[in-house]
Design an enzyme around this catalytic site. Structure first.
Site, mmCIF file in Angstrom:
data_model
loop_
_atom_site.group_PDB
_atom_site.id
_atom_site.type_symbol
_atom_site.label_atom_id
_atom_site.label_comp_id
_atom_site.label_asym_id
_atom_site.label_seq_id
_atom_site.Cartn_x
_atom_site.Cartn_y
_atom_site.Cartn_z
ATOM 1 N N CYS A 2 0.838 -1.203 0.000
ATOM 2 C CA CYS A 2 0.000 0.000 0.000
ATOM 3 C C CYS A 2 0.871 1.249 0.000
ATOM 4 C CB CYS A 2 -0.859 0.032 1.244
ATOM 5 S SG CYS A 2 -1.758 -1.477 1.520
ATOM 6 N N ARG A 27 4.502 0.846 -6.716
ATOM 7 C CA ARG A 27 4.536 -0.104 -5.596
ATOM 8 C C ARG A 27 3.540 -1.243 -5.793
ATOM 9 N NH1 ARG A 27 6.269 2.794 -0.555
ATOM 10 N NH2 ARG A 27 4.888 1.471 0.635
ATOM 11 N N TRP A 75 -3.022 -2.591 -1.540
ATOM 12 C CA TRP A 75 -2.628 -3.919 -2.040
ATOM 13 C C TRP A 75 -3.310 -4.885 -1.082
ATOM 14 C CZ3 TRP A 75 0.133 -6.751 -5.565
ATOM 15 C CH2 TRP A 75 0.679 -7.957 -5.160
ATOM 16 N N ASN A 101 -1.167 1.593 6.163
ATOM 17 C CA ASN A 101 -0.283 0.586 5.560
ATOM 18 C C ASN A 101 0.123 -0.366 6.659
ATOM 19 O OD1 ASN A 101 -0.164 1.888 3.183
ATOM 20 N ND2 ASN A 101 1.974 2.517 3.351
ATOM 21 N N GLY A 102 0.211 -1.650 6.365
ATOM 22 C CA GLY A 102 0.672 -2.607 7.369
ATOM 23 C C GLY A 102 -0.424 -3.583 7.724
ATOM 24 N N GLU A 481 18.030 -22.969 -6.243
ATOM 25 C CA GLU A 481 17.555 -21.597 -6.332
ATOM 26 C C GLU A 481 18.718 -20.620 -6.586
ATOM 27 O OE1 GLU A 481 15.014 -20.012 -6.846
ATOM 28 O OE2 GLU A 481 15.184 -18.024 -5.957
ATOM 29 N N LYS A 485 18.950 -18.014 -9.773
ATOM 30 C CA LYS A 485 19.136 -16.561 -9.626
ATOM 31 C C LYS A 485 20.286 -16.103 -10.513
ATOM 32 C CE LYS A 485 16.232 -15.313 -8.256
ATOM 33 N NZ LYS A 485 15.136 -16.145 -7.855
ATOM 34 N N GLU A 488 19.283 -16.324 -14.377
ATOM 35 C CA GLU A 488 18.254 -15.455 -14.961
ATOM 36 C C GLU A 488 18.650 -13.993 -14.998
ATOM 37 O OE1 GLU A 488 14.382 -15.286 -13.069
ATOM 38 O OE2 GLU A 488 15.268 -15.624 -11.113
ATOM 39 N N HIS A 504 29.550 -39.024 -10.603
ATOM 40 C CA HIS A 504 28.902 -39.971 -11.530
ATOM 41 C C HIS A 504 28.872 -39.432 -12.951
ATOM 42 C CE1 HIS A 504 27.904 -42.707 -8.325
ATOM 43 N NE2 HIS A 504 27.491 -41.662 -7.620
ATOM 44 N N LYS A 603 7.454 -11.253 -15.519
ATOM 45 C CA LYS A 603 7.225 -11.433 -14.084
ATOM 46 C C LYS A 603 6.190 -12.517 -13.833
ATOM 47 C CE LYS A 603 7.695 -10.591 -9.746
ATOM 48 N NZ LYS A 603 8.863 -11.252 -9.141
HETATM 49 O O1 M6R Z 1 4.444 -16.327 -9.788
HETATM 50 P P1 M6R Z 1 5.014 -17.694 -9.581
HETATM 51 O O2 M6R Z 1 5.646 -17.844 -8.236
HETATM 52 O O3 M6R Z 1 4.055 -18.791 -9.868
HETATM 53 O O4 M6R Z 1 6.181 -17.805 -10.657
HETATM 54 C C1 M6R Z 1 6.897 -18.988 -10.825
HETATM 55 C C2 M6R Z 1 8.143 -18.751 -11.636
HETATM 56 O O5 M6R Z 1 7.818 -18.273 -12.907
HETATM 57 C C3 M6R Z 1 9.092 -17.764 -10.941
HETATM 58 O O6 M6R Z 1 9.464 -18.205 -9.661
HETATM 59 C C4 M6R Z 1 10.359 -17.554 -11.780
HETATM 60 O O7 M6R Z 1 11.117 -18.743 -11.798
HETATM 61 C C5 M6R Z 1 11.166 -16.376 -11.242
HETATM 62 N N1 M6R Z 1 11.578 -15.542 -12.313
HETATM 63 C C6 M6R Z 1 12.400 -16.770 -10.538
HETATM 64 O O8 M6R Z 1 13.098 -15.678 -10.061
#
Ligand code: M6R
Length: 608
Positions: A2, A27, A75, A101-102, A481, A485, A488, A504, A603
Site C-alpha cells: 500500500c 509499488r 494492495w 499501511n501494514g 535456487e 538466480k 536469470e 557420476h 514477471k
Molecule cells: O508467480 P510464480 O511464483 O508462480 O512464478 C513462478 C516462476 O515463474 C518464478 O518463480 C520464476 O522462476 C522467477 N523468475 C524466478 O526468479
C-alpha cells in the site's frame, strides 16, 4: 504494498493526493481512495482498479473540494480488492477517516470488542478497527484518542487520520511501516514514500517506530509513544524520482532483497499467538491430516525450489511423504493423486498458467488444495480450498527474492504446525523450533550485515561463463535456487548439482574455468560436502563456500568463504539464499545486465 499520502495547506488537497498516489503506483495496488474535509464534512471517494479511475470518478479531484485530505493505494491483504475494502475507512459517525499501511495483527479481538460496543463494520479489512477505536476514544481531543488507539494496536502500521471536528489537523503514526513527513511553506505533507512528495518538498522528517505526529499547515509536532513532544532532524532529499521509487537503491531487486527481514516478519508474526502457530486460514483437521497418504507440492521456477526446501521440513517434522513436482510436468503425467493427497500449490503471482493447470488436474482427481500465494484474489487463491498468503508485498523485479523467502517461511510454519497437530513432535522441540522461526527475520538481517564484501567477490567471479552450485540435502535445495538466480539475471550458465552426484559423470567438466559455489550449512552432511570441495579443488576449480560462521575448517579448503549465522538446517534455506541472491545481483551488475527486467523473461508467466 500500500501507499499513503496526506496534505494540509492552502491548496486544494485532492489534486495533490491524486498526484502523490500516481507517483506511488510503481509499488503495486489494486484499489485507491481519497478523503477530503470540506465544511467540517468528510468526502470520500474510492475505486477498485487504477488511479486513473479515481481521477475520472472525482473529475481530477474537483468533485472533492477541501484543503486537508488523505489518500491511499491498497494492495489487498485482509479482504478482496473491492471498493468497500479500499481505504480511507470512515467511522460510524462520519467524523473520522483513516488510511493505513501494514497489518493490525490483533484486529480480530478488537473487531469483536467494537461490535460488542455497538460499532458496525463495512469492510473485511483489519484497518477498520482503527477508525472505530478512534471514534470510541474521542471526547473532543483527537490527540488523546489517537494515543489511546495506538496503545491498543499490535502489528505494523503507518497511519493517517483526519477528523471533521478538527479540520486543519492530520494525525499520523508509525510502527514497523515507513512514514515520512514533508515540510512545505504554509503547507505540510506525509507519505509512505518520498516519491509521493518530492515534487512538493525535499525537506522531510522520518518518523521512527512508536512515534506519532500532528500536522497542520503551519506546524508539525512529533510525539513519542508516551505523548511527549520530541525534536527530530530534518533531512534534505536529493534523489531523483526514479531513485526515490527504488527507495534509493539502484534496482528493485536490491531493494526487495533488503526488504526480506520485514517481509518474512510480516508473514510469520501474525501467525504466532501466545507461542503457538495459528493457521486459521487452513482449517485442516487432525483427522484429515492423519488420513492423507502424501503431500504433493507443485509450482514452477523459484516457487518449485521453495517446495524442494519445504519438503525436508515437512517430511522430517510431520513424517508424511512429500513429492515435489514441476507443474508443467505434473499436469501431463497422469499423476497418482486422489482425495487422500493434499496438494500444496506455491506461486508468488497466483497467475502462473502451468501451476493453475496442474492444480485443476489434481483437483479433478479429488485432491484438497492449499495454496501459498502472494497476491490476494489471484486465480490460484480463488481456486484453492485454503490459502496461506505470503505477506511479501508486491514484487517488481522479475527475479523473485522476497517472494521465495516468504514462501519458505509459510512452509516452515505449516510443517511445524501440522507436526504438532499430528502429535509427531514433543513440546520441547516444538518450542525450540518455533523460537528459530521467530528469529529468522533477525538472522536474515545479520547475514546481510555480515557480508559487505559480496560486491568484491562478484568482481572476482563475474568473468566466468559457467559455474556450478553444489550441496547436499537442504543445501542442495538452496543450490537449485542459487543457480537459477545467477542464470536469470547475469546470463551466466549455472548448474546446480547434488554434491554427491558429481562423481557420476559431471565431474568431467570441472576445471579451472568452472568455479564451484559450495553450500555447506547442514551439519549432517557437512563432512561429505567438504570432501566434494577437496575433489573439485583437485581438478583446478576455484571454490566459494557458504557456511556457518563457526565452521573455520572450511577456510583452509575453499578459496573464498561467505559466512552466515548458524540456523537449524531444516529452516536454513531462508538465510542461506540471501548471499546467493546478492552474489547473483552484483555479478549481473558487473556484467551490465538489465537486472530488474532480464531478457526473455516476464514477471508473471501466464502462458503455457
Ligand atoms: O508467480 P510464480 O511464483 O508462480 O512464478 C513462478 C516462476 O515463474 C518464478 O518463480 C520464476 O522462476 C522467477 N523468475 C524466478 O526468479
Amino acid at each position: 504494498m500500500c501507499g499513503i499520502v496526506g496534505y494540509t495547506g492552502a491548496q486544494q488537497a485532492a489534486p495533490i493526493l491524486l498526484e502523490g498516489l500516481t507517483n506511488l503506483e510503481y509499488r503495486g495496488y489494486d484499489s485507491a481512495g481519497i478523503a477530503v474535509i470540506n465544511n467540517k464534512q468528510i468526502l470520500v471517494s474510492k475505486v477498485t482498479g487504477r488511479i486513473a479511475n479515481l481521477c475520472e470518478r472525482t473529475n481530477d479531484g474537483k468533485s472533492c473540494p477541501g484543503t486537508v485530505g488523505i489518500g491511499h493505494t491498497r494492495w489487498a491483504t485482509h479482504g478482496a480488492p473491492t471498493d468497500t475494502n479500499a481505504h480511507p475507512h470512515m467511522s460510524n459517525n462520519g467524523k473520522f477517516a483513516v488510511v493505513h499501511n501494514g497489518i493490525i495483527e490483533n484486529y480480530m479481538n478488537l473487531r469483536e470488542e467494537l461490535i460488542n460496543n455497538g460499532y458496525h463494520f463495512e469492510s473485511q479489512t483489519d484497518t477498520e478497527v482503527v477508525v472505530h477505536l478512534i471514534e470510541m476514544y474521542y471526547n473532543g481531543d483527537i490527540k488523546k484518542a489517537v494515543k489511546r488507539t495506538l496503545a491498543r494496536l499490535e502489528g505494523s502500521y503507518a497511519l493517517g487520520v483526519i477528523c471533521a471536528d478538527e479540520p486543519e489537523k492530520i494525525y499520523v503514526a508509525r510502527e514497523a511501516s515507513p512514514l515520512i513527513l514533508g515540510i512545505g511553506i504554509g503547507e505540510n505533507f506525509f507519505a509512505s514514500d518520498v516519491t509521493a512528495l518530492v515534487q512538493y518538498t525535499r525537506n522531510v522528517i522520518y518518523l521512527d517506530d512508536g512515534e506519532f505526529a500532528e500536522i497542520t499547515p503551519e506546524s508539525i509536532k512529533i510525539f513519542d509513544c508516551a505523548g511527549q513532544q520530541i525534536k527530530k532532524k530534518i533531512n534534505h532529499i536529493n534523489w531523483d524520482i526514479q531513485a526515490a521509487e527504488k527507495g534509493g537503491y539502484e534496482h528493485f531487486m536490491l531493494k526487495e532483497i533488503m526488504e526480506q527481514p520485514r517481509a518474512v516478519k510480516a508473514t510469520i508474526s501474525p501467525r504466532i499467538k501466545d507461542n503457538e502457530i495459528v493457521l486459521d486460514e487452513t482449517d485442516l483437521s487432525v483427522d484429515y491430516l492423519k488420513n492423507i497418504k502424501k503431500i504433493v507440492i507443485t509450482a514452477c521456477g523459484s516457487a518449485y525450489y521453495a517446495g524442494c526446501a519445504g519438503k525436508h521440513a515437512i517430511e522430517k517434522l510431520c513424517k508424511i511423504p512429500v513429492q515435489v513436482e514441476l507443474a508443467s510436468e505434473l499436469r501431463y503425467s497422469d499423476p497418482l493423486i486422489d482425495e487422500r493427497t493434499l496438494l500444496l500449490v506455491i506461486s508468488q503471482s497466483g497467475e502462473t498458467a502451468d501451476t493453475i493447470a496442474a492444480m485443476k488436474e489434481c483437483k479433478r482427481r479429488g485432491a484438497k488444495t492449499l495454496a501459498i500465494v502472494n497476491v490476494v484474489g489471484s486465480t490460484i487463491a480463488n481456486l484453492a480450498d485454503h490459502v496461506l498468503y505470503t505477506w511479501a508485498g508486491p514484487e517488481i523485479a522479475v527475479a523473485t527474492t522476497k517472494g521465495y523467502t516468504t514462501q519458505l517461511a509459510v512452509l516452515y510454519l505449516f510443517a511445524l504446525h501440522a507436526a504438532k497437530k499430528l502429535n509427531r513432535i514433543d513440546e520441547q522441540r516444538y518450542d525450540n523450533l518455533l523460537k528459530v522461526i521467530k528469529t529468522l527475520p533477525k538472522r536474515i538481517q545479520e547475514v546481510i550485515d555480515m557480508n559487505p564484501s559480496i560486491p568484491k567477490l562478484a568482481k572476482k567471479y563475474h568473468k566466468h561463463s559457467s559455474m556450478f552450485f553444489i550441496g547436499r540435502n537442504t543445501d542442495y535445495a538452496i543450490a537449485l535456487e542459487g543457480a537459477l538466480k545467477m542464470k536469470e539475471i547475469s546470463y551466466i550458465h549455472a548448474e546446480s548439482y547434488a554434491a554427491g552426484e558429481l562423481k557420476h559423470g559431471t565431474i568431467a567438466l570441472i576445471d579451472e574455468h568452472q568455479p564451484v559455489i559450495a553450500l555447506c550449512c547442514n551439519d549432517s552432511v557437512m563432512e561429505k560436502t567438504m570432501s566434494n570441495i577437496v575433489e573439485v579443488k583437485a581438478r583446478g576449480a576455484e571454490v566459494l563456500a557458504v557456511t556457518f560462521r563457526n565452521n573455520q575448517k572450511i577456510v583452509s579448503l575453499a578459496d573464498d568463504v561467505i559466512f552466515i549465522p548458524q540456523v537449524e538446517p531444516l529452516f536454513s534455506a531462508v538465510v542461506e539464499i540471501i548471499p546467493l541472491q546478492l552474489l547473483a545481483y552484483y555479478v549481473a551488475k558487473e556484467n551490465g545486465c538489465d537486472i530488474d527486467k532480464p531478457k526473455n523473461l516476464a514477471k508473471s508467466v501466464t502462458v503455457e
